[in-house]
Design an enzyme around this catalytic site. Sequence first.
Site, PDB file in Angstrom:
ATOM      1  N   LYS A 273       0.135   1.351  10.262  1.00  0.00           N
ATOM      2  CA  LYS A 273       0.306   1.957   8.933  1.00  0.00           C
ATOM      3  C   LYS A 273       1.658   2.656   8.953  1.00  0.00           C
ATOM      4  CE  LYS A 273      -1.835   4.945   5.444  1.00  0.00           C
ATOM      5  NZ  LYS A 273      -0.591   5.349   4.843  1.00  0.00           N
ATOM      6  N   ARG A 293       5.713   1.061  -6.143  1.00  0.00           N
ATOM      7  CA  ARG A 293       4.287   0.939  -6.445  1.00  0.00           C
ATOM      8  C   ARG A 293       3.983   1.486  -7.834  1.00  0.00           C
ATOM      9  NH1 ARG A 293       0.687   4.388  -2.684  1.00  0.00           N
ATOM     10  NH2 ARG A 293      -0.601   4.594  -4.522  1.00  0.00           N
TER      11      ARG A 293
HETATM   12  P1  ATP Z   1      -1.090   7.573   2.214  1.00  0.00           P
HETATM   13  O1  ATP Z   1      -0.826   8.805   1.401  1.00  0.00           O
HETATM   14  O2  ATP Z   1      -2.082   7.762   3.306  1.00  0.00           O
HETATM   15  O3  ATP Z   1       0.132   6.819   2.574  1.00  0.00           O
HETATM   16  P2  ATP Z   1      -1.691   6.302  -0.170  1.00  0.00           P
HETATM   17  O4  ATP Z   1      -2.680   7.151  -0.868  1.00  0.00           O
HETATM   18  O5  ATP Z   1      -0.295   6.358  -0.584  1.00  0.00           O
HETATM   19  O6  ATP Z   1      -1.862   6.582   1.332  1.00  0.00           O
HETATM   20  P3  ATP Z   1      -3.337   4.137   0.363  1.00  0.00           P
HETATM   21  O7  ATP Z   1      -3.599   2.917  -0.367  1.00  0.00           O
HETATM   22  O8  ATP Z   1      -4.461   5.058   0.479  1.00  0.00           O
HETATM   23  O9  ATP Z   1      -2.104   4.811  -0.312  1.00  0.00           O
HETATM   24  O10 ATP Z   1      -2.820   3.841   1.840  1.00  0.00           O
HETATM   25  C1  ATP Z   1      -2.118   2.701   2.091  1.00  0.00           C
HETATM   26  C2  ATP Z   1      -0.631   2.901   1.983  1.00  0.00           C
HETATM   27  O11 ATP Z   1      -0.060   2.784   3.257  1.00  0.00           O
HETATM   28  C3  ATP Z   1      -0.040   1.788   1.171  1.00  0.00           C
HETATM   29  O12 ATP Z   1       0.105   2.165  -0.164  1.00  0.00           O
HETATM   30  C4  ATP Z   1       1.285   1.497   1.833  1.00  0.00           C
HETATM   31  O13 ATP Z   1       2.295   2.208   1.174  1.00  0.00           O
HETATM   32  C5  ATP Z   1       1.159   2.059   3.215  1.00  0.00           C
HETATM   33  N1  ATP Z   1       1.119   1.053   4.304  1.00  0.00           N
HETATM   34  C6  ATP Z   1       1.820   1.142   5.440  1.00  0.00           C
HETATM   35  N2  ATP Z   1       1.578   0.108   6.253  1.00  0.00           N
HETATM   36  C7  ATP Z   1       0.688  -0.676   5.635  1.00  0.00           C
HETATM   37  C8  ATP Z   1       0.027  -1.901   5.994  1.00  0.00           C
HETATM   38  N3  ATP Z   1       0.244  -2.503   7.142  1.00  0.00           N
HETATM   39  N4  ATP Z   1      -0.854  -2.420   5.095  1.00  0.00           N
HETATM   40  C9  ATP Z   1      -1.088  -1.794   3.926  1.00  0.00           C
HETATM   41  N5  ATP Z   1      -0.509  -0.655   3.546  1.00  0.00           N
HETATM   42  C10 ATP Z   1       0.378  -0.081   4.383  1.00  0.00           C
END
Ligand code: ATP
Length: 586
Positions: A273, A293
Amino acid sequence: MEYKKLVGLYNSIEATSKRLEKTYLVAEFLKKTDIDDIPKIMLLLQGRVFPPFDERTLGVATRMVIKALNKSLGIDADAIEREWKRTGDLGITAENLAEKKKQMALFTTKVMVSKVFTNLRKLAEMEGSGTVDRKVSLISELLTSASPDEARYIIRTVLEDLRVGIGEGVLRDAIVWAFFEDSIHINYDTESKSIKPENRELYNAYVEAVQEAFDILNDFAEIAMLAKTSGLKGLKAVGVVVGKPLKVMLYKKVKDIEEAFESVGKPAAFEYKYDGFRIQVHKKDGKITVFTRRLEEVTAQFPEVVEYIKKNVKASSFILDAECVGYDVKSKKYLPFQSISQRIKRKHDIQEMSDKFPVEVNVFDILNYEGKSVIKSPFRERRALIEKIVSPLPYSIIPAKQIVTSDLDEAKRFYDAALKAGEEGVMAKNLDGIYKPGSRVGYGVKVKPVMESLDLVIVAAEWGEGKRSGWLTSFSLACYDPDTGSFMEIGKVGTGVKEKVELGVSFEQLTELLKPVIIKEKGRDVTVKPMVVVEVNFEEIQKSPTYSSGYALRFPRVIRIREDRSPDECSDLALVQDLYSTQRSR
Ligand code: ATP
């Protein structure tokens, strides 16, 4: 259509807090709306004249509104300012002043929805010298013929602050009720304000079809037209189109690797991640476009990304989902998101920024390949496509680092390695999962060691005192309620004795961001347009009658500003409730 009718609808929506009643009101209205007006009504109901992914803004400051009121009503600016101070709301000010004028003049020309719509759109197109005067003219032209309550809603819309309490859920369901009533017989009871669809499953299927089309097109104006003109078939045919950004899929959070396996099954794909910034890259006819996004275009800000995609992705047309991660030029160590966040909005010195804060593109999903949508293909096939077309070049572009395993220890080792490499944690993905735009479905989950934070939007603030009187020093935070489209307060952070603890960003920085979006002022209190999203850590969530969400954060602390998040993407009430009920196990 006369604008008066829409104003009638705004008034009735505002008068109820019942979601089904709002849906009914909107649906009945849509049934009676001429086809040409449907898209305008769908947008104006959301207080906008462009779809959400369109970057154009009206760019109207409060002083322009005062000038327009002065010009159209012939009331001097000081009197307008006084009334504004008294009411704290420019929309109400316009209404009160127009009320006074009503006694003097007769409204001979009717304000039409199309006129409001056209004038507002023109506001966004104005540039260069004389802009302020031309904007003022466009607004005052509408106000001249407006009745008092029309004036109130015109001003609120002009200031991009409509607030009638309509969320995406209401608009989605209203489309179903308005255009598919014959097939599903919703049976809305106006007395009890409840529904009894003849066939609940069928009803849900229609709702889902509208939702799915919306997640791809992201524009209720277009969806309503599709539903009206081509029915269910039209909605189902909505596909992913290269060049048009679509909502990204989101992931749930789980506690640990064991829970990750429980969620996504075995074997599962585990990926790093990356702590960067998410992009959606489109390529068609040789042209590469990069979206955030939030579906804003940032192609110009990331020239090196365009180069990597051009050179290292072998296909003529596609949509990729990827994370850009910053790294240190010398040590090649990965850097946290903050290091590159400034690149997102930057419009000048682009090359210098790119040299100083380079990014590596980590491709983790693909949504369209050679003109064909692949969102319904299983993840294992999408991943195979990525590996087929992306030629890895470290520090430029690579497929997200991945393993596929059923073995707990192996997955745990991978997780440790991710953390050691400076990443945030891992994603675990179901190999058969499809890509669901816009939803937080369980096809993928995230595992990270730190406590879940909330992304909250600032909805109000307070001017400081004494030495700090020119700065906003206390900030009210809110989460999102998708049903009503409103923001529910959940706490306050500020400076003062605990300054260092509560604000991880400077209040000067927040003031700069919030000052232009102040919409109401009363004494030291200001209301701001919900635009600035911040990430907030906290010790605990408590139930609380003090805030409209019904919850309060214990020891909240702002960790960063989330430029990559739009207000309606901030944490929703359901997540807050979820965290509240699971926090004991944390
Ligand atoms: P966070 O604040 O924990 O980054 P978020 O709330 O922005 O999460 P989530 O969908 O909950 O968004 O967490 C996934 C996010 O992590 C994705 O939006 C992306 O930006 C990021 N990311 C990083 N590596 C990956 C991966 N290998 N696959 C999917 N998402 C990834």
